[in-house]
Design a protein around this motif. Structure first.
Motif, PDB file in Angstrom:
ATOM      1  N   PHE A  22       0.823  -1.210   0.000  1.00  0.00           N
ATOM      2  CA  PHE A  22       0.000   0.000   0.000  1.00  0.00           C
ATOM      3  C   PHE A  22       0.854   1.255   0.000  1.00  0.00           C
ATOM      4  N   VAL A  55      -6.478   4.985  -0.217  1.00  0.00           N
ATOM      5  CA  VAL A  55      -5.322   4.079  -0.217  1.00  0.00           C
ATOM      6  C   VAL A  55      -4.964   3.649  -1.647  1.00  0.00           C
ATOM      7  N   ILE A  58      -3.085   0.800  -3.830  1.00  0.00           N
ATOM      8  CA  ILE A  58      -2.581  -0.573  -3.687  1.00  0.00           C
ATOM      9  C   ILE A  58      -1.793  -0.939  -4.944  1.00  0.00           C
TER      10      ILE A  58
END
Ligand code: PMV
Length: 322
Positions: free
Chosen positions: A272, A280, A282
């Motif tokens: 992340f 977030v 990823i």
């Protein structure tokens, strides 16, 4: 003249957090990032002799003034006084940690200079965009980008390290809340020296830049992913230990961070990253993208996902916004 530009947001593997010159927005350290293909700002600028003040609309709302200050910089370079009409649209949420100021100020710089009759080089555009928002200088060139910190105004600019086609790694951007952050990154960055950890960050930063360049050169996903995650955690540790403390993480942010760690321990290599805000990023391999996107869409703490790869730098278009 009217001009329209599109620019994309970017994700830093080695972050910019802290400035050595506030006014010129000279960063304390260099940074390395990737343009995000799925996250765009489109901006139309027109200088009109009949306007008494700049008329600025961003995502349907009137703007607060930072755009007008940037138009002043453009007017200064072009040696004009004319006010401008600006319309800008993002295809992703702003103020939730997705760096809309990077794509926004990059698009404004290209459209604004063109509309003012200028034809600036990529380097000059990057220097000018930096003064609007630091990370915007990394949204002028395409692909995988390095921003050299520099000690003077004309030495602090970004350039492409590798083109977008060089590596097909993906960033699944997870929007976990539409809540707007209460402290902007411009304000947050002013607090860096109050964190007891900032000094050790600066001591180790050159090593991190070397690691990032090497990971890209070797297309080493493990090396890049570990570094990106380490960087996000270090930047947020500095935010949390600044005085006053900055806490951008929401419960859903932490759920996503734990999701990544748990997937990784189950054998899917993902990492992340975070910026100033709760959403977030990823990082994953292309071969894992579809499986992960499906799984993430099923989590109740994920509101929306945007799949990005490395993308283009700022560019002009004839399709103007009205
Ligand atoms: O350009 P700014 O002032 O919005 O700074 C944002 C910096 C981070 O996104 C938090 C990190 C980075 O390097 O992009």
């Amino acid at each position: 003249m009217k001009a329209t530009a599109i620019a994309n947001s970017n994700l830093a593997f080695v972050k910019y957090w802290g400035k050595k010159d506030e006014k010129l927005r000279l960063p304390e350290n260099g940074s390395i990032s990737m343009i995000l293909s799925g996250m765009e700002t489109k901006t139309t600028v027109e200088f009109l002799a009949n306007l008494k003040k700049d008329d600025i609309t961003i995502d349907g709302k009137e703007d607060n003034g930072r755009v007008s200050l940037h138009l002043d910089r453009i007017r200064k370079v072009a040696d004009i006084k004319t006010r401008a009409k600006v319309i800008s649209k993002n295809n992703f949420p702003s103020s939730t940690g997705l760096s809309s100021s990077a794509s926004g100020f990059a698009a404004l710089t290209l459209a604004g200079t063109k509309a003012a009759g200028l034809n600036l080089s990529e380097r000059k555009l990057s220097i000018l965009a930096r003064k609007g928002s630091g990370s915007a200088c990394r949204s002028i060139p395409g692909g995988f980008v390095e921003w050299k910190s520099g000690d003077k105004d004309d030495e602090s600019f970004s350039y492409t390290l590798f083109p977008k086609t060089y590596w097909d790694i993906c960033d699944i951007v997870c929007i976990c809340s539409s809540e707007k952050k209460d402290v902007s990154s411009t304000e947050g960055q002013k607090l860096v020296s109050s964190s007891p950890f900032y000094n050790s960050r600066i001591i180790n930063i050159e090593q991190k830049l070397i690691r990032a360049r090497e990971a890209l050169k070797k297309r080493d996903f493990t090396m890049l992913g570990q570094l990106a995650e380490e960087e996000a955690l270090e930047m947020h540790a500095i935010m949390m230990t600044s005085k006053p403390a900055l806490l951008y993480l929401l419960p859903s942010t932490v759920q996503l961070m734990r999701f990544v760690m748990s997937e990784r321990s189950n054998g899917t290599e993902i990492y992340f990253s975070l910026n100033t805000g709760q959403d977030v990023h990823i990082l994953c391999k292309e071969s894992d993208k579809d499986k992960l996107a499906k799984k993430l869409s099923e989590q109740d703490y994920v509101k929306k996902i945007i799949i990005s790869k490395s993308g283009d730098g700022a560019r002009l278009t004839e399709e103007h916004l009205q």
